[in-house]
Design a protein around this motif. Structure first.
Motif, PDB file in Angstrom:
ATOM      1  N   LEU A 229      -1.700 -17.620   6.956  1.00  0.00           N
ATOM      2  CA  LEU A 229      -2.268 -17.621   8.307  1.00  0.00           C
ATOM      3  C   LEU A 229      -2.901 -16.276   8.657  1.00  0.00           C
ATOM      4  CD1 LEU A 229       0.461 -19.707  10.128  1.00  0.00           C
ATOM      5  CD2 LEU A 229      -1.970 -20.280   9.974  1.00  0.00           C
ATOM      6  N   GLU A 230      -2.394 -15.192   8.123  1.00  0.00           N
ATOM      7  CA  GLU A 230      -3.036 -13.892   8.374  1.00  0.00           C
ATOM      8  C   GLU A 230      -4.489 -13.919   7.913  1.00  0.00           C
ATOM      9  OE1 GLU A 230      -0.187 -10.120   8.678  1.00  0.00           O
ATOM     10  OE2 GLU A 230      -0.402 -10.851   6.620  1.00  0.00           O
ATOM     11  N   TYR A 231      -4.756 -14.596   6.789  1.00  0.00           N
ATOM     12  CA  TYR A 231      -6.126 -14.717   6.305  1.00  0.00           C
ATOM     13  C   TYR A 231      -6.917 -15.721   7.152  1.00  0.00           C
ATOM     14  CZ  TYR A 231      -5.076 -12.090   2.030  1.00  0.00           C
ATOM     15  OH  TYR A 231      -4.735 -11.110   1.134  1.00  0.00           O
ATOM     16  N   ASP A 256       6.853  -8.144   5.928  1.00  0.00           N
ATOM     17  CA  ASP A 256       6.468  -6.880   5.314  1.00  0.00           C
ATOM     18  C   ASP A 256       6.945  -6.796   3.865  1.00  0.00           C
ATOM     19  OD1 ASP A 256       5.203  -6.038   7.612  1.00  0.00           O
ATOM     20  OD2 ASP A 256       6.890  -4.833   8.341  1.00  0.00           O
ATOM     21  N   ALA A 257       8.121  -7.353   3.619  1.00  0.00           N
ATOM     22  CA  ALA A 257       8.684  -7.287   2.270  1.00  0.00           C
ATOM     23  C   ALA A 257       7.920  -8.167   1.281  1.00  0.00           C
ATOM     24  CB  ALA A 257      10.159  -7.692   2.308  1.00  0.00           C
ATOM     25  N   TRP A 258       7.420  -9.301   1.743  1.00  0.00           N
ATOM     26  CA  TRP A 258       6.831 -10.282   0.832  1.00  0.00           C
ATOM     27  C   TRP A 258       5.312 -10.379   0.907  1.00  0.00           C
ATOM     28  CZ3 TRP A 258       9.170 -13.142  -2.923  1.00  0.00           C
ATOM     29  CH2 TRP A 258      10.563 -13.098  -2.969  1.00  0.00           C
ATOM     30  N   ARG A 259       4.683  -9.710   1.862  1.00  0.00           N
ATOM     31  CA  ARG A 259       3.243  -9.867   2.065  1.00  0.00           C
ATOM     32  C   ARG A 259       2.454  -9.601   0.776  1.00  0.00           C
ATOM     33  NH1 ARG A 259       2.628  -6.855   6.161  1.00  0.00           N
ATOM     34  NH2 ARG A 259       2.109  -8.335   7.844  1.00  0.00           N
ATOM     35  N   GLN A 260       2.731  -8.498   0.112  1.00  0.00           N
ATOM     36  CA  GLN A 260       1.959  -8.144  -1.068  1.00  0.00           C
ATOM     37  C   GLN A 260       2.154  -9.159  -2.193  1.00  0.00           C
ATOM     38  OE1 GLN A 260      -0.202  -5.883  -0.805  1.00  0.00           O
ATOM     39  NE2 GLN A 260      -0.606  -4.761  -2.708  1.00  0.00           N
ATOM     40  N   ALA A 261       3.377  -9.605  -2.388  1.00  0.00           N
ATOM     41  CA  ALA A 261       3.646 -10.583  -3.458  1.00  0.00           C
ATOM     42  C   ALA A 261       2.895 -11.879  -3.203  1.00  0.00           C
ATOM     43  CB  ALA A 261       5.146 -10.842  -3.553  1.00  0.00           C
ATOM     44  N   ASP A 278      -9.179  -5.948  -4.895  1.00  0.00           N
ATOM     45  CA  ASP A 278      -9.012  -4.832  -3.968  1.00  0.00           C
ATOM     46  C   ASP A 278      -9.375  -5.245  -2.539  1.00  0.00           C
ATOM     47  OD1 ASP A 278      -8.179  -3.129  -5.986  1.00  0.00           O
ATOM     48  OD2 ASP A 278     -10.189  -2.363  -6.380  1.00  0.00           O
ATOM     49  N   ALA A 279     -10.475  -5.977  -2.398  1.00  0.00           N
ATOM     50  CA  ALA A 279     -10.898  -6.440  -1.070  1.00  0.00           C
ATOM     51  C   ALA A 279      -9.876  -7.428  -0.500  1.00  0.00           C
ATOM     52  CB  ALA A 279     -12.280  -7.091  -1.151  1.00  0.00           C
ATOM     53  N   TRP A 280      -9.337  -8.265  -1.350  1.00  0.00           N
ATOM     54  CA  TRP A 280      -8.352  -9.254  -0.924  1.00  0.00           C
ATOM     55  C   TRP A 280      -7.088  -8.580  -0.393  1.00  0.00           C
ATOM     56  CZ3 TRP A 280      -8.258 -14.275   0.087  1.00  0.00           C
ATOM     57  CH2 TRP A 280      -7.041 -14.964   0.096  1.00  0.00           C
ATOM     58  N   LEU A 281      -6.610  -7.597  -1.106  1.00  0.00           N
ATOM     59  CA  LEU A 281      -5.379  -6.914  -0.712  1.00  0.00           C
ATOM     60  C   LEU A 281      -5.592  -6.011   0.503  1.00  0.00           C
ATOM     61  CD1 LEU A 281      -3.907  -5.943  -4.207  1.00  0.00           C
ATOM     62  CD2 LEU A 281      -3.291  -7.888  -2.749  1.00  0.00           C
ATOM     63  N   ALA A 282      -6.848  -5.650   0.760  1.00  0.00           N
ATOM     64  CA  ALA A 282      -7.143  -4.759   1.882  1.00  0.00           C
ATOM     65  C   ALA A 282      -7.314  -5.509   3.200  1.00  0.00           C
ATOM     66  CB  ALA A 282      -8.409  -3.956   1.588  1.00  0.00           C
ATOM     67  N   ALA A 283      -7.152  -6.821   3.184  1.00  0.00           N
ATOM     68  CA  ALA A 283      -7.301  -7.595   4.420  1.00  0.00           C
ATOM     69  C   ALA A 283      -6.318  -7.100   5.479  1.00  0.00           C
ATOM     70  CB  ALA A 283      -7.050  -9.078   4.129  1.00  0.00           C
ATOM     71  N   PRO A 284      -6.713  -7.108   6.744  1.00  0.00           N
ATOM     72  CA  PRO A 284      -5.831  -6.598   7.818  1.00  0.00           C
ATOM     73  C   PRO A 284      -4.511  -7.348   7.874  1.00  0.00           C
ATOM     74  CG  PRO A 284      -8.078  -6.949   8.617  1.00  0.00           C
ATOM     75  CD  PRO A 284      -8.025  -7.565   7.263  1.00  0.00           C
ATOM     76  N   LYS A 285      -3.461  -6.618   8.223  1.00  0.00           N
ATOM     77  CA  LYS A 285      -2.141  -7.214   8.415  1.00  0.00           C
ATOM     78  C   LYS A 285      -2.041  -7.646   9.872  1.00  0.00           C
ATOM     79  CE  LYS A 285      -0.297  -4.079   4.905  1.00  0.00           C
ATOM     80  NZ  LYS A 285       0.619  -2.950   4.628  1.00  0.00           N
ATOM     81  N   ARG A 286      -2.478  -8.880  10.128  1.00  0.00           N
ATOM     82  CA  ARG A 286      -2.640  -9.327  11.499  1.00  0.00           C
ATOM     83  C   ARG A 286      -1.334  -9.657  12.205  1.00  0.00           C
ATOM     84  NH1 ARG A 286      -7.284 -10.992  13.407  1.00  0.00           N
ATOM     85  NH2 ARG A 286      -6.282 -10.165  15.279  1.00  0.00           N
ATOM     86  N   PHE A 287      -0.342 -10.140  11.464  1.00  0.00           N
ATOM     87  CA  PHE A 287       0.907 -10.551  12.103  1.00  0.00           C
ATOM     88  C   PHE A 287       1.830  -9.352  12.306  1.00  0.00           C
ATOM     89  CE2 PHE A 287       1.317 -15.412  11.270  1.00  0.00           C
ATOM     90  CZ  PHE A 287       0.133 -15.602  11.941  1.00  0.00           C
ATOM     91  N   LYS A 288       1.503  -8.589  13.313  1.00  0.00           N
ATOM     92  CA  LYS A 288       2.328  -7.455  13.679  1.00  0.00           C
ATOM     93  C   LYS A 288       2.937  -7.701  15.054  1.00  0.00           C
ATOM     94  CE  LYS A 288       1.697  -4.483  10.271  1.00  0.00           C
ATOM     95  NZ  LYS A 288       2.840  -3.989   9.450  1.00  0.00           N
TER      96      LYS A 288
END
Length: 289
Positions: A229-231, A256-261, A278-288
């Protein structure tokens, strides 16, 4: 316009004379199914079946590796099981397509679809949010195919690690992401469509109306749905995203623990077709919070 063709029809589940049959070409070059549109005097249908080489597609290879989801057996068991679909559709704010016949193919009635609107209205977002909230109301201590999940959640991390060995994701990124995730074990699985995108829905009058693809539903960690959903909500306002965070009771520590995985998992599955890691992993972390 699609090209007309001859096909061994009528199907016994279609009780009206068939007037037209057309190929319905996919907009995606890596589509895993053949799709045919069938029109009678009163009703239209879609008939689809997996392509011969579907199991070699990276999405289905990893669906098997991570969730024991086999597309062919899923047709036979998952989609033919009325109980689980009835429970999910009764709770959801969306309609669910109901197959007319299921064997090595799926025959279902066509539904009206005006396509994804250029702008998601408040009403559309509310309906989508209500659907995800409804799916989170179901839970399982096992993950895997929707009808018969047999894998205990305490084995999820190991299975995830083994599945990454089938991918081209750099091992150092995988190990770093899993080391972080290891501190917060996943304990809850929810019903989730692995290939969920807005175009997996039929839209009417600017609103999401019907889930039209049931091939890839599994029990999966609810954290994975938050990462998806963040994407999907990347273009929404902070105010709108905050509504999702609150309504879905997003566990910030777990996310936060699992986002990268899970970002690596979705990239490996070619979920949105992104090729730049790199672009994929750089997407904003919207669910804060």
């Amino acid at each position: 316009m699609a090209q007309a063709l001859a096909f061994p029809l009528p199907h016994p589940a279609i009780d009206s004379p068939i007037q037209q049959v057309y190929w319905s070409p996919s907009v995606y070059p890596d589509a895993s199914h053949q799709l045919i549109y069938i029109k009678t005097a009163t009703i239209a249908y879609y008939l689809k079946w997996p392509k011969k080489q579907v199991k070699s597609h990276i999405f289905w290879r990893l669906s098997q590796a991570w969730f024991q989801l086999d597309i062919h057996s899923n047709y036979q068991f998952s989609m033919a099981s009325a109980d689980i679909w009835l429970q999910l559709s009764s709770a959801s704010s969306l309609h669910w397509v109901r197959p007319v016949a299921v064997e090595y193919y799926v025959l279902s009635r066509a539904v009206a679809n005006e396509g994804i609107p250029t702008y998601l209205s408040d009403s559309a977002l509310i309906r989508l949010r209500d659907h995800f909230r409804a799916m989170q109301s179901f839970s399982s201590a096992k993950f895997g195919p929707l009808v018969n999940p047999v894998c205990d959640m305490n084995g999820w991390l190991q299975r995830l690690e083994q599945g990454f060995q089938l991918t081209k994701v750099p091992s150092q990124l995988v190990q770093s992401a899993l080391a972080q995730a290891k501190e917060c074990p996943e304990t809850k699985a929810v019903p989730l469509m692995l290939d969920w995108r807005w175009d997996q829905l039929a839209w009417q009058a600017g609103l999401p109306d019907t889930i039209i693809d049931l091939d890839a539903w599994v029990w999966a960690p609810e954290t994975l749905s938050w990462v998806m959903l963040e994407y999907l909500l990347a273009g929404q306002s902070d105010e709108e995203v905050s509504r999702w965070v609150v309504d879905l009771q997003v566990n910030q520590h777990q996310l936060d623990a699992w986002r990268q995985a899970y970002r690596l998992l979705l990239f490996a599955m070619n979920w949105q077709g992104e090729t730049n890691l790199d672009a994929w992993l750089a997407a904003p972390k919207r669910f804060k919070a």
